[in-house]
Design a protein around this motif. Structure first.
Motif, PDB file in Angstrom:
ATOM      1  N   MET A   1       1.066  -1.239   0.405  1.00  0.00           N
ATOM      2  CA  MET A   1       0.050   0.412  -0.263  1.00  0.00           C
ATOM      3  C   MET A   1       0.776   1.034  -0.155  1.00  0.00           C
ATOM      4  N   SER A   2       0.430   1.854  -1.034  1.00  0.00           N
ATOM      5  CA  SER A   2       1.349   3.229  -1.414  1.00  0.00           C
ATOM      6  C   SER A   2       1.563   4.469   0.478  1.00  0.00           C
ATOM      7  N   ARG A   3       2.315   4.752   0.286  1.00  0.00           N
ATOM      8  CA  ARG A   3       2.161   5.915   1.721  1.00  0.00           C
ATOM      9  C   ARG A   3       1.488   7.623   1.336  1.00  0.00           C
ATOM     10  N   ARG A   4       0.842   7.183   0.051  1.00  0.00           N
ATOM     11  CA  ARG A   4       0.229   8.157   0.003  1.00  0.00           C
ATOM     12  C   ARG A   4      -1.366   7.924   0.695  1.00  0.00           C
ATOM     13  N   LYS A   5      -1.582   6.827   0.334  1.00  0.00           N
ATOM     14  CA  LYS A   5      -2.589   6.004   0.347  1.00  0.00           C
ATOM     15  C   LYS A   5      -3.366   5.916   2.005  1.00  0.00           C
ATOM     16  N   LEU A   6      -1.989   5.346   2.950  1.00  0.00           N
ATOM     17  CA  LEU A   6      -2.237   5.401   4.675  1.00  0.00           C
ATOM     18  C   LEU A   6      -2.049   6.552   4.881  1.00  0.00           C
ATOM     19  N   GLU A   7      -1.823   7.761   4.037  1.00  0.00           N
ATOM     20  CA  GLU A   7      -1.813   9.239   5.258  1.00  0.00           C
ATOM     21  C   GLU A   7      -2.811   9.851   4.587  1.00  0.00           C
ATOM     22  N   SER A   8      -4.383   9.524   4.174  1.00  0.00           N
ATOM     23  CA  SER A   8      -5.371   9.403   3.470  1.00  0.00           C
ATOM     24  C   SER A   8      -6.459  10.298   3.815  1.00  0.00           C
ATOM     25  N   ARG A   9      -6.053   9.608   5.802  1.00  0.00           N
ATOM     26  CA  ARG A   9      -6.852  10.674   6.634  1.00  0.00           C
ATOM     27  C   ARG A   9      -6.261  11.181   7.456  1.00  0.00           C
ATOM     28  N   ARG A  10      -6.452  12.540   7.920  1.00  0.00           N
ATOM     29  CA  ARG A  10      -5.745  13.227   8.908  1.00  0.00           C
ATOM     30  C   ARG A  10      -6.666  13.462   9.349  1.00  0.00           C
ATOM     31  N   ARG A  11      -6.026  14.065  11.418  1.00  0.00           N
ATOM     32  CA  ARG A  11      -7.125  15.108  12.010  1.00  0.00           C
ATOM     33  C   ARG A  11      -6.178  16.579  12.672  1.00  0.00           C
ATOM     34  N   THR A  12      -5.391  16.469  11.645  1.00  0.00           N
ATOM     35  CA  THR A  12      -4.771  17.952  12.596  1.00  0.00           C
ATOM     36  C   THR A  12      -4.647  18.706  10.397  1.00  0.00           C
ATOM     37  N   GLY A  13      -6.067  18.544  10.339  1.00  0.00           N
ATOM     38  CA  GLY A  13      -5.546  19.907   9.146  1.00  0.00           C
ATOM     39  C   GLY A  13      -6.088  21.239   9.476  1.00  0.00           C
ATOM     40  N   CYS A  14      -6.682  21.895   8.868  1.00  0.00           N
ATOM     41  CA  CYS A  14      -7.337  22.879   9.234  1.00  0.00           C
ATOM     42  C   CYS A  14      -8.782  22.944   9.378  1.00  0.00           C
ATOM     43  N   PHE A  15      -9.495  24.031   9.825  1.00  0.00           N
ATOM     44  CA  PHE A  15     -10.927  23.782  10.114  1.00  0.00           C
ATOM     45  C   PHE A  15     -12.268  23.831   8.678  1.00  0.00           C
ATOM     46  N   GLN A  16     -11.231  24.482   8.146  1.00  0.00           N
ATOM     47  CA  GLN A  16     -11.634  25.094   6.612  1.00  0.00           C
ATOM     48  C   GLN A  16     -12.007  23.655   5.440  1.00  0.00           C
ATOM     49  N   CYS A  17     -10.563  23.028   5.550  1.00  0.00           N
ATOM     50  CA  CYS A  17     -10.359  22.354   5.090  1.00  0.00           C
ATOM     51  C   CYS A  17     -11.688  21.316   5.543  1.00  0.00           C
ATOM     52  N   LYS A  18     -11.322  20.584   6.615  1.00  0.00           N
ATOM     53  CA  LYS A  18     -12.458  19.388   7.351  1.00  0.00           C
ATOM     54  C   LYS A  18     -13.824  20.512   6.077  1.00  0.00           C
ATOM     55  N   ALA A  19     -13.870  21.076   7.011  1.00  0.00           N
ATOM     56  CA  ALA A  19     -15.312  21.509   6.555  1.00  0.00           C
ATOM     57  C   ALA A  19     -15.695  21.256   5.062  1.00  0.00           C
ATOM     58  N   LYS A  20     -14.768  20.987   3.774  1.00  0.00           N
ATOM     59  CA  LYS A  20     -14.510  21.033   2.785  1.00  0.00           C
ATOM     60  C   LYS A  20     -14.982  19.794   2.478  1.00  0.00           C
ATOM     61  N   HIS A  21     -14.706  18.744   3.462  1.00  0.00           N
ATOM     62  CA  HIS A  21     -13.676  17.085   2.723  1.00  0.00           C
ATOM     63  C   HIS A  21     -12.394  17.416   2.259  1.00  0.00           C
ATOM     64  N   ILE A  22     -11.661  18.572   2.106  1.00  0.00           N
ATOM     65  CA  ILE A  22     -10.659  17.924   1.023  1.00  0.00           C
ATOM     66  C   ILE A  22      -9.325  18.058   2.802  1.00  0.00           C
ATOM     67  N   GLN A  23      -8.677  17.045   1.655  1.00  0.00           N
ATOM     68  CA  GLN A  23      -7.018  16.903   2.848  1.00  0.00           C
ATOM     69  C   GLN A  23      -6.543  18.728   2.570  1.00  0.00           C
ATOM     70  N   CYS A  24      -6.410  19.006   3.790  1.00  0.00           N
ATOM     71  CA  CYS A  24      -4.771  20.039   4.293  1.00  0.00           C
ATOM     72  C   CYS A  24      -3.153  19.035   3.671  1.00  0.00           C
ATOM     73  N   THR A  25      -2.828  20.948   3.303  1.00  0.00           N
ATOM     74  CA  THR A  25      -1.715  20.590   3.091  1.00  0.00           C
ATOM     75  C   THR A  25      -0.621  20.800   4.242  1.00  0.00           C
ATOM     76  N   GLU A  26      -1.139  21.313   5.369  1.00  0.00           N
ATOM     77  CA  GLU A  26      -0.883  21.926   6.910  1.00  0.00           C
ATOM     78  C   GLU A  26       0.623  22.548   6.598  1.00  0.00           C
ATOM     79  N   GLU A  27       0.576  23.641   6.411  1.00  0.00           N
ATOM     80  CA  GLU A  27       1.758  24.196   5.362  1.00  0.00           C
ATOM     81  C   GLU A  27       1.021  25.421   7.061  1.00  0.00           C
ATOM     82  N   HIS A  28       2.225  25.769   7.862  1.00  0.00           N
ATOM     83  CA  HIS A  28       1.933  27.339   8.979  1.00  0.00           C
ATOM     84  C   HIS A  28       2.312  28.887   8.190  1.00  0.00           C
TER      85      HIS A  28
END
Length: 521
Positions: A1-28
């Motif tokens: 299984m690819s690394r991309r598939k393992l990291e498809s679900r994260r809980r550390t994204g921002c609220f805006q991306c979570k509201a649209k169900h989009i994977q956040c890139t998580e830059e600061h």
């Protein structure tokens, strides 16, 4: 299984991306999407309560309906918010006696812990932890409130054969809120009953409140300030002594109550004074039937002229007229028994007693008992009255014997003895016993049947089935209501059964001096 598939679900994204169900890139400090769209990029832990989610109609945790699998069947939420329709409340007054102060007060006051206390019916009675400010028990302490509530809901309903006409509820309880003496007597009654049902902590309360009530009684009587509350307190102390064990003290309270009835006290409530008179007189009459050794006076003033002697009383289960005849039988039999202890009767005395017994027998056969207007459909009440009517005939048979002639010639045929729903022409003791047993067998267990069962147990019943029936019904009543009068009646009946046939031809005395203080009312 690819690394991309393992990291498809994260809980550390921002609220805006979570509201649209989009994977956040998580830059600061801002992710690429928020920076491109010029959005506030915030991260953290956001809490949501289940009730809030249901009310807003959104998913709560993992029980939502959203899924990445398009072919998966959507799951129904466990519970949906369903508002209450308000159409039925339009143009209608609804009262709620609660304010914000009530809620604040109830949150600060700690309710003491009371162990479960069972009622006379075997159920557990719990007190509401907080009363409204308008509740009459609100002004009392927690202990007093519990005991008064227990008396109102646990004791009073079983003191009358009618739910709609109960003087304990309609007359005595309201009077207790203006009479401290009566209120302390009610508290003593409630605590004593809880003690009989196994509550050890109620022993001290019963003695404490009884002592306070007695002290107040002495003060009111000595200073001539007694009123309706004083008489009611004497009545309830008599009530407690009867339920406790039928010691001789209840006779003292009974006689004190009878004397207070004759005092010139202003009677503001005729119904209340009629209840007082019924209670004291009925207990005095029924106590005379226990033994020849009853030392009460024979000049008891019975009912007033305004009282209906044919109407069945819901407290006693029979009419005042029947109780009057029972009282006359007891007085006549006791007087005769006292003479026979010292000498034989003279011929003139024999004639007088025979004529008196003859008249009593005729009065019993022609007695009429009518249901009160408020209980005209109570066939069970009529049946109880008929049982006590038959028991009075049996009682007379045992104490005075039956006259040789069933009744004197009648001048008025309308006075023929057809009041009882039975043909009693040529009846015997055995037949009366069978009729009473058969009628009691169709009724539930109740304390008002105590007197008929006592008489059955003392007339020398020879049928073993009838003996078992009497003791079984008394035991059932005792389990239903743990009263001292019931316990004493069981002992008296067992003693009578054990001594039957041991007199060697000598005329057996009625009752026994050890049980002369039993209350059968």
């Amino acid at each position: 299984m690819s690394r991309r598939k393992l990291e498809s679900r994260r809980r550390t994204g921002c609220f805006q991306c979570k509201a649209k169900h989009i994977q956040c890139t998580e830059e600061h400090p801002r992710c690429k999407r928020c920076e491109r769209l010029n959005l506030a990029c915030a991260r953290g832990l956001r809490l949501i309560f289940r009730e809030d989610a249901i009310q807003r109609g959104i998913s709560f945790g993992r029980e939502g309906v959203w899924t990445k699998q398009p072919n998966a069947k959507q799951r129904q939420r466990k519970s949906d918010f369903r508002p209450i329709p308000l159409d039925c409340y339009v143009n209608r007054w609804e009262f709620l006696n609660v304010t914000l102060d009530d809620l604040a007060a109830s949150a600060q006051v700690e309710t003491p812990h009371y162990p479960p206390r069972s009622t006379d019916q075997g159920h557990f009675l719990t007190l509401s932890p907080a009363f409204s400010i308008y509740h009459p028990l609100r002004t009392f302490s927690d202990s007093d409130s519990y005991l008064l509530d227990y008396f109102i809901r646990g004791i009073s309903p079983s003191c009358s054969l009618s739910e709609s006409h109960n003087p304990y509820i309609s007359l005595v309880i309201p009077l207790s809120f203006v009479s401290n003496t009566l209120r302390n007597a009610l508290l003593a009654v409630a605590a004593n009953q809880l003690r009989l049902l196994g509550s050890a902590q109620s022993t001290h309360e019963a003695c404490h409140y009884k002592q306070i009530a007695l002290q107040s009684l002495r003060q009111e009587i000595s200073t001539s300030t007694h009123d309706e509350g004083t008489v009611a307190a004497v009545l309830m102390l008599c009530f407690q002594d009867i339920s406790d064990g039928c010691s001789a003290s209840w006779i003292t309270h009974l006689r004190g109550g009878l004397q207070l009835l004759d005092c010139s006290v202003r009677q503001r409530s005729p119904d209340l004074w009629n209840f007082f008179r019924m209670y004291f007189i009925a207990h005095d009459i029924m106590a005379r039937t226990v033994s020849d050794d009853w030392d009460g006076g024979d000049n008891l003033q019975l009912w007033s002229e305004s009282e209906n002697l044919e109407e069945i009383d819901v407290l006693m289960g029979c009419s005042r007229g029947l109780m009057t005849l029972i009282n006359r039988i007891s007085i006549l039999a006791s007087t005769k028994a006292r003479i026979l202890r010292t000498r034989p009767l003279t011929p003139s005395e024999i004639h007088d007693y025979d004529m008196a017994a003859h008249q009593l027998h005729f009065s019993l056969l022609t007695l009429t008992q009518r249901l009160p207007p408020h209980s005209a459909d109570r066939q069970d009440l009529q049946q109880i009255a008929n049982i006590k009517h038959l028991t009075a005939l049996l009682y007379m048979h045992e104490r005075l014997g039956f006259p040789k002639q069933s009744h004197p010639p009648l001048d008025d045929p309308s006075r023929a003895p057809t009041r009882l729903p039975h043909d009693l022409s040529g009846f015997s003791k055995d037949r009366l016993v069978s009729m009473i047993v058969e009628s009691i067998a169709t009724l539930p267990d109740m304390a008002t049947l105590l007197w008929p069962l006592f008489i059955l147990g003392n007339v020398g019943v020879e049928d073993e089935d009838h003996r078992r029936f009497v003791l079984d019904r008394l035991s059932s009543i005792h389990r239903l209501r743990n009263l001292g009068s019931v316990r004493r009646t069981i002992d008296a009946v067992k003693h009578a059964f054990g001594t039957t046939g041991l007199d060697c031809g000598i005329e057996r005395a009625w009752g026994h001096e050890s049980y002369q203080y039993i209350s059968l009312a």
